[in-house]
Write an enzyme that holds these catalytic residues in place. Structure first.
Site, PDB file in Angstrom:
ATOM      1  N   ASP A  22      38.347  28.608  33.349  1.00 40.17           N
ATOM      2  CA  ASP A  22      39.533  28.222  34.124  1.00 40.17           C
ATOM      3  C   ASP A  22      40.334  27.192  33.334  1.00 40.17           C
ATOM      4  O   ASP A  22      39.755  26.253  32.784  1.00 40.17           O
ATOM      5  CB  ASP A  22      39.058  27.622  35.461  1.00 40.17           C
ATOM      6  CG  ASP A  22      40.209  27.082  36.288  1.00 40.17           C
ATOM      7  OD1 ASP A  22      41.336  27.596  36.145  1.00 40.17           O
ATOM      8  OD2 ASP A  22      39.969  26.156  37.095  1.00 40.17           O
ATOM      9  N   ASN A  24      43.754  26.373  34.742  1.00 37.32           N
ATOM     10  CA  ASN A  24      44.802  25.819  35.603  1.00 37.32           C
ATOM     11  C   ASN A  24      44.232  25.144  36.858  1.00 37.32           C
ATOM     12  O   ASN A  24      44.903  25.036  37.871  1.00 37.32           O
ATOM     13  CB  ASN A  24      45.854  26.879  35.956  1.00 37.32           C
ATOM     14  CG  ASN A  24      45.283  27.977  36.812  1.00 37.32           C
ATOM     15  OD1 ASN A  24      44.069  28.110  36.918  1.00 37.32           O
ATOM     16  ND2 ASN A  24      46.137  28.762  37.453  1.00 37.32           N
ATOM     17  N   ASP A  26      42.117  25.739  39.278  1.00 37.15           N
ATOM     18  CA  ASP A  26      41.976  26.298  40.628  1.00 37.15           C
ATOM     19  C   ASP A  26      40.570  26.852  40.866  1.00 37.15           C
ATOM     20  O   ASP A  26      40.313  27.493  41.889  1.00 37.15           O
ATOM     21  CB  ASP A  26      43.039  27.389  40.887  1.00 37.15           C
ATOM     22  CG  ASP A  26      42.928  28.552  39.909  1.00 37.15           C
ATOM     23  OD1 ASP A  26      42.048  28.520  39.017  1.00 37.15           O
ATOM     24  OD2 ASP A  26      43.734  29.500  40.043  1.00 37.15           O
ATOM     25  N   ASP A  30      40.948  32.358  33.985  1.00 33.02           N
ATOM     26  CA  ASP A  30      42.282  32.932  33.766  1.00 33.02           C
ATOM     27  C   ASP A  30      42.453  33.402  32.315  1.00 33.02           C
ATOM     28  O   ASP A  30      41.590  33.152  31.460  1.00 33.02           O
ATOM     29  CB  ASP A  30      43.382  31.927  34.161  1.00 33.02           C
ATOM     30  CG  ASP A  30      43.073  30.519  33.678  1.00 33.02           C
ATOM     31  OD1 ASP A  30      42.801  30.369  32.482  1.00 33.02           O
ATOM     32  OD2 ASP A  30      43.077  29.585  34.508  1.00 33.02           O
ATOM     33  N   ASP A  99      40.061  47.699  31.869  1.00 29.33           N
ATOM     34  CA  ASP A  99      39.380  48.461  32.895  1.00 29.33           C
ATOM     35  C   ASP A  99      40.387  49.402  33.544  1.00 29.33           C
ATOM     36  O   ASP A  99      41.515  49.000  33.847  1.00 29.33           O
ATOM     37  CB  ASP A  99      38.822  47.498  33.956  1.00 29.33           C
ATOM     38  CG  ASP A  99      37.429  47.874  34.402  1.00 29.33           C
ATOM     39  OD1 ASP A  99      37.280  48.999  34.916  1.00 29.33           O
ATOM     40  OD2 ASP A  99      36.508  47.063  34.255  1.00 29.33           O
ATOM     41  N   ASP A 200      36.325  53.058  35.423  1.00 33.57           N
ATOM     42  CA  ASP A 200      35.514  52.764  36.596  1.00 33.57           C
ATOM     43  C   ASP A 200      35.112  54.056  37.331  1.00 33.57           C
ATOM     44  O   ASP A 200      35.987  54.885  37.645  1.00 33.57           O
ATOM     45  CB  ASP A 200      36.350  51.874  37.534  1.00 33.57           C
ATOM     46  CG  ASP A 200      35.537  51.276  38.646  1.00 33.57           C
ATOM     47  OD1 ASP A 200      34.586  50.544  38.360  1.00 33.57           O
ATOM     48  OD2 ASP A 200      35.861  51.554  39.819  1.00 33.57           O
ATOM     49  N   GLU A 257      32.341  54.985  33.165  1.00 40.15           N
ATOM     50  CA  GLU A 257      31.219  54.581  34.018  1.00 40.15           C
ATOM     51  C   GLU A 257      30.825  55.797  34.847  1.00 40.15           C
ATOM     52  O   GLU A 257      31.644  56.311  35.618  1.00 40.15           O
ATOM     53  CB  GLU A 257      31.631  53.414  34.928  1.00 40.15           C
ATOM     54  CG  GLU A 257      30.438  52.812  35.634  1.00 40.15           C
ATOM     55  CD  GLU A 257      30.803  52.022  36.891  1.00 40.15           C
ATOM     56  OE1 GLU A 257      30.032  51.147  37.276  1.00 40.15           O
ATOM     57  OE2 GLU A 257      31.852  52.302  37.501  1.00 40.15           O
ATOM     58  N   HIS A 333      28.858  43.204  35.006  1.00 41.01           N
ATOM     59  CA  HIS A 333      29.204  42.380  36.169  1.00 41.01           C
ATOM     60  C   HIS A 333      28.555  42.862  37.468  1.00 41.01           C
ATOM     61  O   HIS A 333      28.709  42.214  38.504  1.00 41.01           O
ATOM     62  CB  HIS A 333      30.723  42.373  36.318  1.00 41.01           C
ATOM     63  CG  HIS A 333      31.246  43.760  36.526  1.00 41.01           C
ATOM     64  ND1 HIS A 333      31.226  44.717  35.541  1.00 41.01           N
ATOM     65  CD2 HIS A 333      31.756  44.365  37.620  1.00 41.01           C
ATOM     66  CE1 HIS A 333      31.713  45.851  36.028  1.00 41.01           C
ATOM     67  NE2 HIS A 333      32.041  45.658  37.287  1.00 41.01           N
ATOM     68  N   ASP A 334      27.882  44.017  37.429  1.00 39.97           N
ATOM     69  CA  ASP A 334      27.221  44.556  38.630  1.00 39.97           C
ATOM     70  C   ASP A 334      25.701  44.405  38.580  1.00 39.97           C
ATOM     71  O   ASP A 334      25.026  44.766  39.544  1.00 39.97           O
ATOM     72  CB  ASP A 334      27.516  46.060  38.769  1.00 39.97           C
ATOM     73  CG  ASP A 334      28.979  46.353  39.028  1.00 39.97           C
ATOM     74  OD1 ASP A 334      29.662  45.505  39.641  1.00 39.97           O
ATOM     75  OD2 ASP A 334      29.444  47.435  38.610  1.00 39.97           O
TER      76      ASP A 334
HETATM   77  C1  NOJ Z   1      32.109  49.982  39.724  1.00 39.93           C
HETATM   78  C2  NOJ Z   1      32.443  48.583  39.340  1.00 39.93           C
HETATM   79  O1  NOJ Z   1      31.721  48.234  38.199  1.00 39.93           O
HETATM   80  C3  NOJ Z   1      32.140  47.709  40.527  1.00 39.93           C
HETATM   81  O2  NOJ Z   1      32.207  46.344  40.226  1.00 39.93           O
HETATM   82  C4  NOJ Z   1      33.104  48.080  41.616  1.00 39.93           C
HETATM   83  O3  NOJ Z   1      32.780  47.371  42.782  1.00 39.93           O
HETATM   84  C5  NOJ Z   1      33.063  49.580  41.914  1.00 39.93           C
HETATM   85  N1  NOJ Z   1      33.017  50.390  40.747  1.00 39.93           N
HETATM   86  C6  NOJ Z   1      34.275  49.992  42.709  1.00 39.93           C
HETATM   87  O4  NOJ Z   1      35.420  49.941  41.927  1.00 39.93           O
END
Ligand code: NOJ
Length: 560
Positions: A22, A24, A26, A30, A99, A200, A257, A333-334
């Site tokens: 970050d 700025n 908040d 960013d 993405d 995605d 993905e 990130h998942d």
């Molecule tokens: C896969 C993404 O990696 C995930 O973070 C997202 O919630 C779902 N697709 C829906 O877009």
């Protein structure tokens, strides 16, 4: 078969912009924060940066709900910042992957706002609308984020499909105008200098004709749609059309993905003739620790055994060899943090050793490695104890569905599973130093900082020549210099198939052999491998080599 595309020997670094840096004040990362950290990323040695969605979005699913594909979300910056970022990346000799989220949009996208207005609206058919069945949803499909995949809209007395949150309506790919709009948007970004796309859930875009009910067991309130909806009957046609209209016109890198994809599917998506995508993210190794009951899915606390993991990774290495291109990843990130999930974060020594061992496992394989922010310093799961600590809708919805609604799990057990598997584990802010909030921000962050930031941070990693960071740096440099890592043939060391402690494989081309030996456990074990006398120890996570004595989480690679 030689793989000679620029991305064949590239390594990708994934940034979750909201959690990176970050500037700025908040509490939200960013674009300027990323710009300020480009030299750090360059120092690691990667070739490509992939950014999770930075587009305008109400942030119901952290940017995977896009309301305008051609604008930057104001909390992250603006188009001038974006231009500076992409220029900064290119000036340093790196590339940028964006993405691409086109299975669905946000319900705040203009297309959906129009679509919702009436059955005759020109955008009606951009989405998937159906009449209800006997006062209920049109079919039994469940959403990835719990509950039904349909939302009733009283404006027109119909339901729309949303495989994810209700605020993420699915686009109708049967409509050629939808496809044209998507290709135009992709070309618009390519014209801005973007070098590729991570797509995605791209294998969910072709829905089965007639949208039939999916198989469902008694524990499931709504059906898990993935087996029915993934790799749909028109998917290859759509991707080839996209390739013709977009990818073939630019020198791009694309990764799809693809949940539920098998090696046979990947051979089609990512075949070496590049008619569709360059590679896919498959999920089989991410599902080895799932609950056997589909109603519980990933919510479980089992550990992946070495036998299962090795069999799976080996299958992908062997099946795609000479036919298609692999991606190699542990984290995104998942997913929970790799060192907590497959390694050992219980002691500092094991955290460092096992993080390096797991990095060696994938970075010596064939494919394009992806490193997720913080992986290179061995960031761990946060193990937050209370549901209130969690931000992600997937975890929160799953808790309510499985505990409060269906009573399939008690609250304590579910909290244990969430601590291990929540997506929030990946999204805690990047740990830069030991100052408040880990140097991520000077304002309370949108997602809590992992309490171990005082010890696990970039500043400490850069100051320690034996850190995980420098180990990754070395692995990346080896990929750039040794062609056998890109093109050599993979083989398990004979007899290794059943070993539940050591994973041993080779990579081989006409000139060179690499022998990779990895201890997946916290025990010292004895194994004898034939290592020629002229072999050189290429990389290892211990200071010395004790030959047949293989210490906890030891990783060593010989070259001959
Ligand atoms: C896969 C993404 O990696 C995930 O973070 C997202 O919630 C779902 N697709 C829906 O877009």
């Amino acid at each position: 078969m030689e793989n000679n595309h620029w991305w064949n020997k590239s390594v990708v670094y994934q940034i979750y912009p909201k959690s990176f840096q970050d500037t700025n004040h908040d509490g939200i990362g960013d674009l300027r924060g990323i710009i300020n950290r480009l030299d750090y990323i360059k120092k690691l040695g990667v070739d490509v940066i992939w950014l999770n969605p930075i587009y305008e979005s109400p942030q119901v699913d952290n940017g995977y709900d896009i309301s305008n594909y051609e604008a930057i979300n104001p909390t992250l910056g603006n188009m001038a910042d974006f231009q500076e970022l992409i220029d900064g990346i290119h000036e340093r000799g790196m590339k940028l992957v964006m993405d691409l989220v086109v299975n669905h949009t946000s319900d705040q996208h203009d297309w959906f706002k129009e679509s919702r207005k009436g059955k005759d609206n020109p955008y009606r058919d951009y989405y998937i609308w159906r009449d209800g069945k006997e006062g209920k949803e049109p079919n039994n499909w469940g959403s990835y984020f719990s509950g039904t995949a349909w939302k009733y809209d009283d404006e027109t007395d119909q339901y729309y499909l949303h495989l994810f949150a209700p605020e993420q309506p699915d686009l109708n790919w049967e409509n050629s105008q939808v496809r044209r709009s998507v290709y135009d948007m992709m070309n618009w970004w390519a014209a801005k200098g973007v070098d590729g796309f991570r797509m995605d859930v791209i294998n969910l875009i072709s829905k089965p004709a007639g949208l039939p009910d999916a198989d469902k067991n008694d524990d499931e309130k709504y059906a898990n749609v993935e087996p029915l909806v993934s790799n749909g009957h028109r998917i290859h046609e759509f991707l080839q059309e996209m390739n013709k209209n977009v990818m073939s016109k630019h020198k791009m890198i694309t990764v799809g993905e693809t949940p539920g994809a098998t090696p046979e599917d990947a051979e089609k998506y990512a075949s070496l003739d590049n008619k569709e995508l360059n590679m896919v993210f498959q999920f089989e190794h991410m599902g080895l620790d799932s609950n056997p009951n589909p109603a519980l899915g990933k919510w479980d606390d089992r550990k992946t055994s070495l036998k299962d993991l090795r069999a799976n990774l080996t299958k992908w290495q062997e099946k795609l060899y000479g036919k298609a291109w692999n991606s190699l990843y542990w984290n995104n990130h998942d997913q929970p943090r790799v060192v907590s999930r497959f390694g050992n974060d219980q002691t500092e020594d094991y955290r460092v050793k096992s993080a390096k061992m797991l990095a060696t496992m994938t970075h010596m394989m064939q494919g394009t490695p992806y490193i997720y922010e913080g992986e290179e310093i061995g960031m761990t799961n946060a193990y937050f104890p209370k549901l209130d600590d969690y931000v992600d809708l997937e975890s929160i919805n799953a808790y309510h569905q499985l505990v409060d609604d269906q009573h399939l799990l008690d609250g304590k057990t579910m909290m244990k599973y969430i601590a291990l598997h929540s997506r929030d584990n990946a999204r805690t802010p990047m740990q830069w130093d030991d100052s408040q909030y880990g140097g991520f921000s000077d304002h309370t962050p949108w997602e809590k900082v992992n309490p171990n930031y005082k010890q696990v941070n970039v500043k400490n990693a850069l100051a320690d020549k034996d850190s995980i960071f420098y180990y990754y740096q070395k692995l990346i440099a080896l990929r750039h210099t040794l062609p056998v890592i890109t093109n050599g043939k993979y083989a398990l060391v004979p007899g290794n198939e059943e070993d539940d402690q050591i994973f041993a494989y080779t990579r081989q081309d006409d000139q060179t052999t690499l022998l990779v030996i990895l201890n997946y456990t916290d025990e010292t074990v004895n194994r004898h491998y034939q290592v020629p006398v002229n072999a050189k120890l290429l990389i290892s996570n211990y200071v010395d080599d004790q030959n047949d004595t293989i210490r906890p989480y030891e990783a060593k690679v010989y070259q001959y």
